[in-house]
Design an enzyme around this catalytic site. Structure first.
Site: not given
Length: 211
Positions: A8-9
């Protein structure tokens, strides 16, 4: 197993007059579960070239290994580094060839040759160059910071502080982003240099941000 993990960076890359600065956070998630607190999302793929990853971990890691091998082979055969635009084109073409069974990734490629470059590359091979770019679930918060504070005439020191503020803003609002921040500075003089964690921690404290 890694092929099932989604990051989810938050990643970011900015260009300055004589440098490129790239940064990511380290949290790796699978839906609402934090799988890893120290995932590596920032990579050196050539002397003057860096790459950030967002998306499926396994897909992204394969692409990093592929690009490192291709750029090393190019350098050995031609005794020069591949131009940054050509690096982005190579990666873009590879992704476009498999667009019907795509690598589920969002990538940034940044570096410096005759001038600094940052490219954003999507899973279908779409490649866009810009003065700054961000990928991942936290990117809307990063863009909010960059739109108000970015200036291409910033010093490298100011640029590092800016990407730290941008990633920190995403960490505060995006539950899929978190952990320590990694930062790399790319210049003609020194090439790709990743800053020590201790230096990043000191900057975060100096800026009054939350680790």
């Amino acid at each position: 197993m890694n092929q099932t993990l989604e990051t989810g960076t938050t990643t970011v890359g900015i260009t300055l007059t004589d440098a490129v600065i790239m940064a990511t956070e380290r949290r790796v998630t699978m839906e609402n579960f934090i799988m890893h607190k120290n995932g590596k999302k920032l990579f050196q793929i050539d002397t003057y070239t860096g790459m950030t990853i967002a998306g499926l971990v396994g897909d992204a890691q394969v692409l990093v290994r592929y690009m490192k091998a291709e750029l090393e082979l190019y350098r050995l055969q031609r005794r020069v580094n591949m131009p940054i635009e050509a690096v982005a084109t190579l990666l873009s073409n590879m992704l476009n060839q498999v667009k019907y069974m795509p690598y589920m990734v969002q990538l940034l490629v940044g570096g410096i040759d005759t001038s600094p470059h940052v490219f954003s590359i999507d899973a279908a091979g779409g490649s866009v160059e810009d003065i700054y770019a961000s990928t991942g679930s936290g990117s809307p918060f990063v863009y909010g910071v960059l739109e108000s504070q970015y200036n291409e005439k910033l010093s490298i020191d100011e640029g590092v502080d800016l990407v730290i503020r941008a990633i920190s803003a995403a960490k505060q609002r995006d539950s899929a982003s978190g952990g320590m921040i990694d930062v790399a500075v790319i210049t003609k003089k020194d090439g790709y240099v990743q800053l020590p964690t201790e230096q990043i921690e000191a900057r975060i404290k100096k800026l009054g941000l939350i680790l």
